[in-house]
Design an enzyme around this catalytic site. Structure first.
Site, PDB file in Angstrom:
ATOM      1  N   ARG A   1       8.491   2.183 -11.430  1.00 14.49           N
ATOM      2  CA  ARG A   1       9.596   1.736 -11.783  1.00 14.49           C
ATOM      3  C   ARG A   1       9.882   0.512 -12.753  1.00 14.49           C
ATOM      4  O   ARG A   1      10.112  -0.620 -12.179  1.00 14.49           O
ATOM      5  CB  ARG A   1      10.597   1.630 -10.586  1.00 14.49           C
ATOM      6  CG  ARG A   1      10.581   2.572  -9.633  1.00 14.49           C
ATOM      7  CD  ARG A   1      11.348   2.291  -8.404  1.00 14.49           C
ATOM      8  NE  ARG A   1      11.494   3.211  -7.416  1.00 14.49           N
ATOM      9  CZ  ARG A   1      10.757   3.298  -6.091  1.00 14.49           C
ATOM     10  NH1 ARG A   1      10.051   2.463  -6.055  1.00 14.49           N
ATOM     11  NH2 ARG A   1      10.942   4.352  -5.398  1.00 14.49           N
TER      12      ARG A   1
ATOM     13  N   CYS B   1       9.093  12.784  -6.278  1.00  9.62           N
ATOM     14  CA  CYS B   1       8.478  11.081  -6.015  1.00  9.62           C
ATOM     15  C   CYS B   1       9.981  10.275  -5.302  1.00  9.62           C
ATOM     16  O   CYS B   1       9.682   9.085  -5.293  1.00  9.62           O
ATOM     17  CB  CYS B   1       8.628  10.527  -7.357  1.00  9.62           C
ATOM     18  SG  CYS B   1      10.189  10.739  -8.640  1.00  9.62           S
TER      19      CYS B   1
ATOM     20  N   ARG C   1      24.670   6.611  -2.209  1.00 10.31           N
ATOM     21  CA  ARG C   1      23.509   6.411  -1.066  1.00 10.31           C
ATOM     22  C   ARG C   1      23.565   4.862  -0.891  1.00 10.31           C
ATOM     23  O   ARG C   1      22.732   4.624  -0.096  1.00 10.31           O
ATOM     24  CB  ARG C   1      22.232   7.055  -1.676  1.00 10.31           C
ATOM     25  CG  ARG C   1      21.629   6.268  -3.054  1.00 10.31           C
ATOM     26  CD  ARG C   1      20.630   7.272  -3.476  1.00 10.31           C
ATOM     27  NE  ARG C   1      19.813   6.620  -4.861  1.00 10.31           N
ATOM     28  CZ  ARG C   1      18.851   5.963  -4.935  1.00 10.31           C
ATOM     29  NH1 ARG C   1      18.175   5.423  -3.848  1.00 10.31           N
ATOM     30  NH2 ARG C   1      18.478   5.770  -6.108  1.00 10.31           N
TER      31      ARG C   1
ATOM     32  N   GLU D   1      16.776  15.185 -11.120  1.00  9.24           N
ATOM     33  CA  GLU D   1      17.691  14.074  -9.918  1.00  9.24           C
ATOM     34  C   GLU D   1      18.963  14.455 -10.077  1.00  9.24           C
ATOM     35  O   GLU D   1      19.702  13.582  -9.816  1.00  9.24           O
ATOM     36  CB  GLU D   1      17.194  12.782 -10.323  1.00  9.24           C
ATOM     37  CG  GLU D   1      17.461  12.050 -11.490  1.00  9.24           C
ATOM     38  CD  GLU D   1      16.923  10.505 -11.733  1.00  9.24           C
ATOM     39  OE1 GLU D   1      16.591  10.146 -10.533  1.00  9.24           O
ATOM     40  OE2 GLU D   1      16.444  10.164 -12.750  1.00  9.24           O
TER      41      GLU D   1
ATOM     42  N   ARG E   1       7.974   5.636 -15.656  1.00  9.15           N
ATOM     43  CA  ARG E   1       9.483   5.935 -15.792  1.00  9.15           C
ATOM     44  C   ARG E   1       9.841   5.145 -16.917  1.00  9.15           C
ATOM     45  O   ARG E   1       9.755   3.933 -16.639  1.00  9.15           O
ATOM     46  CB  ARG E   1      10.194   5.728 -14.601  1.00  9.15           C
ATOM     47  CG  ARG E   1      11.588   6.399 -15.025  1.00  9.15           C
ATOM     48  CD  ARG E   1      12.276   6.637 -13.551  1.00  9.15           C
ATOM     49  NE  ARG E   1      12.471   5.326 -12.662  1.00  9.15           N
ATOM     50  CZ  ARG E   1      13.261   5.369 -11.480  1.00  9.15           C
ATOM     51  NH1 ARG E   1      13.420   6.324 -10.997  1.00  9.15           N
ATOM     52  NH2 ARG E   1      13.272   4.133 -10.904  1.00  9.15           N
TER      53      ARG E   1
ATOM     54  N   HIS F   1      18.245   1.032  -3.020  1.00  5.42           N
ATOM     55  CA  HIS F   1      17.006   0.638  -3.537  1.00  5.42           C
ATOM     56  C   HIS F   1      16.204  -0.355  -2.711  1.00  5.42           C
ATOM     57  O   HIS F   1      15.191  -0.733  -2.687  1.00  5.42           O
ATOM     58  CB  HIS F   1      17.232   0.276  -4.978  1.00  5.42           C
ATOM     59  CG  HIS F   1      17.474   1.278  -5.994  1.00  5.42           C
ATOM     60  ND1 HIS F   1      18.793   1.725  -6.167  1.00  5.42           N
ATOM     61  CD2 HIS F   1      16.543   2.284  -6.356  1.00  5.42           C
ATOM     62  CE1 HIS F   1      18.525   2.830  -6.990  1.00  5.42           C
ATOM     63  NE2 HIS F   1      17.286   3.203  -7.273  1.00  5.42           N
TER      64      HIS F   1
ATOM     65  N   ASN G   1      16.236  11.323  -4.112  1.00  6.51           N
ATOM     66  CA  ASN G   1      17.498  10.108  -3.891  1.00  6.51           C
ATOM     67  C   ASN G   1      18.374  10.470  -4.633  1.00  6.51           C
ATOM     68  O   ASN G   1      19.656  10.650  -4.081  1.00  6.51           O
ATOM     69  CB  ASN G   1      16.816   9.079  -3.941  1.00  6.51           C
ATOM     70  CG  ASN G   1      15.337   8.484  -3.382  1.00  6.51           C
ATOM     71  OD1 ASN G   1      14.945   9.187  -2.440  1.00  6.51           O
ATOM     72  ND2 ASN G   1      14.655   7.622  -3.874  1.00  6.51           N
ATOM     73  N   ASP G   2      18.371  10.392  -5.927  1.00  8.45           N
ATOM     74  CA  ASP G   2      19.584  10.713  -6.724  1.00  8.45           C
ATOM     75  C   ASP G   2      20.089  12.124  -6.766  1.00  8.45           C
ATOM     76  O   ASP G   2      21.107  12.526  -6.908  1.00  8.45           O
ATOM     77  CB  ASP G   2      19.311  10.141  -8.255  1.00  8.45           C
ATOM     78  CG  ASP G   2      19.742   8.835  -8.202  1.00  8.45           C
ATOM     79  OD1 ASP G   2      20.530   8.229  -7.643  1.00  8.45           O
ATOM     80  OD2 ASP G   2      19.163   7.882  -9.315  1.00  8.45           O
TER      81      ASP G   2
END
Length: 570
Positions: free
Chosen positions: A301, A516, A479, A445, A344, A194, A468-469
């Site tokens: 976020r 996204c 990650r 995700e 989100r 992140h 990402n996830d």
């Protein structure tokens, strides 16, 4: 002059002075008896430490200008802390305990603070419970003073600095949006962490994976951060400075040309249109998104609002109120002037830790697989309903969509919709206007969501693929872990097939699907995703004009060919 090789976490080149983040020190409370003759000396140490903390708080109060609501919240907090430090009842109890049990003052204060806080916690009163956490915070600062532990304050970082450290928490990384940071150099952290995502979002060159860099760099030393090459240069000579200054000039000239695409539509050279959205973490970034030519906000976020609150107030247990959240969401919706805004719900837990009176702290052995995102909010419905109320109240000010993170089973969506129904009933009863038709979608995700996307498509208004996830959970690679960063591969066939299956499931139920994750803003992955049928991409703000330029140079047929070759490449 020395050159250190690391891993590129965010491209670009910058020059600035080093600001070295000190290593965190864990507070360990010693316990040892003192003689009767030493009691007065121990008490004197306590009074001096308390006075020093009071002086720091008083200085902070003098620096607050009361211009914003945040300033007023911080002022109220600091004034409360001053009152607590001089609470005669508490001080009397500490002194009596010291005299009755002659031990070092650090031990006495720690025991008495926890005892006092427990009394407030079991009171059953929400206000007193919050004060319990406050008292632990403020007298924790006195303990740090007694133990000579100097806690680092991220707000000390000046504009134009290159931050150098072993690691940086996502909550501390909020500083990247608040200061004009020149660069970021860390030992820990993956390129899809992140912190790396935030650095790319704000266009800050970053290099990770340089061992023991805090021992090699001196505070205030001139540094060159080459985020593109993954290099750090310390104490550069005149010729090197000149060479890199020229590279920065070339970068800036290229950026100026790219900015011409901000006001152009996102489309291929044969006219296929795309929607390019922005990923943001604060309301202020919505204006930046518009300036870069975003078609909307594809991911807000909200956890960074909570983190920002903690960093700003230095209170790690303050829950954002419904009113504070409402104002933040309303601000973004109004700024975007009717363009879609996908917000989100709270995606806390894992590496993004928040704390509040509505969510008790807890230690988990494997937090990334534990109580995070939708699992956390459904487990603490008070926290969740506060956010949902704020979202629905804000819905009348723009084009809102609500997105649920880390969904793994249908029941999570059903339970969320039940809470939404309760919120609607409450708002109706209170006579508060809201939009009854806000689309509610999910982030795909996890492998579970991707494999069963056909089931989720029947109960979701839209999909947004969080690559990402999705990559992390599908191929089992943390990650955030620099050690195994080479195994983190968004082009792994399992990940691509899950994306393809999700697209097909969305098309079958005629619901929108977007991406996204970080793949949405990278040149190589944009080509593949576009060829797979994705027409909405949400990315870091600064990537938008670059992706527009890329799409303008290629046709749909060419994109489909690239995608086909990638999917069939075993």
């Amino acid at each position: 002059m020395n050159v250190f090789l690391g891993v590129s976490a965010s491209t670009g080149i910058s020059i600035g002075k080093a600001f070295v983040i000190p290593e965190a020190v864990k507070r360990v409370i010693p316990q040892f008896p003192v003689s009767i003759s030493q009691i007065e000396q121990e008490w004197s140490r306590f009074i001096k430490a308390k006075a020093k903390i009071s002086g720091k708080i008083q200085k902070s109060l003098e620096e607050i200008n009361n211009e914003s609501k945040q300033d007023k919240i911080q002022r109220e907090l600091l004034e409360t802390y001053l009152l607590m430090l001089d609470d005669p009842v508490f001080l009397q109890e500490v002194k009596q305990n010291l005299e009755a049990n002659p031990f070092n003052i650090e031990y006495i204060l720690d025991v008495k603070t926890e005892e006092y806080a427990n009394r407030l916690r079991i009171s059953g009163n929400a206000y007193l419970t919050e004060r319990a956490q406050d008292i632990c915070d403020i007298f924790g600062r006195v303990l740090n003073e007694l133990l000579n532990i100097h806690v680092f304050n991220i707000n000390q970082v000046p504009d134009g600095a290159v931050i150098v450290g072993r690691e940086m928490n996502p909550s501390d990384a909020i500083i990247l949006s608040k200061r004009k940071i020149a660069g970021l150099v860390l030992t820990e952290g993956g390129t899809s962490s992140h912190v790396a995502i935030l650095a790319r979002n704000y266009g800050i060159p970053a290099v990770f994976g340089i061992e023991k860099i805090t021992k090699e760099v001196h505070h205030g030393e001139k540094l060159i951060v080459d985020g593109t090459a993954g290099e750090l240069i310390t104490d550069p000579d005149a010729q090197t400075l000149s060479d890199y200054s020229e590279k920065i000039k070339i970068e800036q000239e290229h950026r100026a040309k790219i900015l011409a695409f901000r006001d152009k539509p996102a489309q291929t050279k044969d006219g296929t249109r795309f929607s390019l959205m922005a990923n943001i973490g604060t309301p202020e970034e919505a204006k930046m998104a518009l300036e870069e030519g975003a078609d909307g906000i594809g991911l807000f976020r909200t956890e960074f609002l909570f983190m920002q609150e903690s960093v700003t107030t230095q209170l790690h247990n303050h829950a954002m109120s419904e009113e504070e959240q409402f104002e933040a969401y309303k601000s973004v919706l109004e700024t975007m002037q009717g363009k879609p805004v996908t917000i989100r719900t709270l995606d806390a837990g894992g590496d993004k830790v928040i704390a509040s009176i509505d969510r008790p702290d807890g230690v988990e052995k494997n937090p990334l697989m534990g109580l995070r995102a939708i699992r956390l909010t459904l487990n603490f419905p008070k926290l969740f309903k506060t956010q949902l109320r704020a979202l629905y109240r804000a819905s009348v000010y723009g084009n809102l969509k609500i997105m649920l993170p880390l969904i793994t089973n249908v029941d999570q969506v059903v339970k969320t919709k039940e809470l939404i129904a309760e919120v609607m009933e409450e708002l109706d009863a209170d006579g508060i206007p809201y939009n009854k038709d806000v689309p509610v979608g999910i982030m795909v995700e996890t492998a579970a969501a991707g494999i069963t996307a056909d089931c989720f498509a029947k109960i979701s208004d839209f999909f947004s693929i969080g690559t990402n996830d999705l990559t992390q959970y599908t191929i089992g690679v943390d990650r955030e872990n620099q050690t195994i960063a080479n195994l983190y591969n968004e082009f792994h066939l399992a990940v691509l097939r899950l994306i393809q299956h999700t697209i097909e499931a969305a098309e079958a139920e005629n619901i929108p699907v977007s991406v996204c994750g970080e793949m949405a803003g990278k040149t190589d992955s944009v080509l593949v995703l576009a060829g797979m049928g994705i027409r909405t991409l949400s990315m870091g703000i600064h990537n938008i004009p670059y992706v527009k330029e890329l799409l303008s140079s290629i046709s749909i047929t060419e994109l489909q060919s690239i995608s086909s070759k990638t999917l069939n490449n075993l």
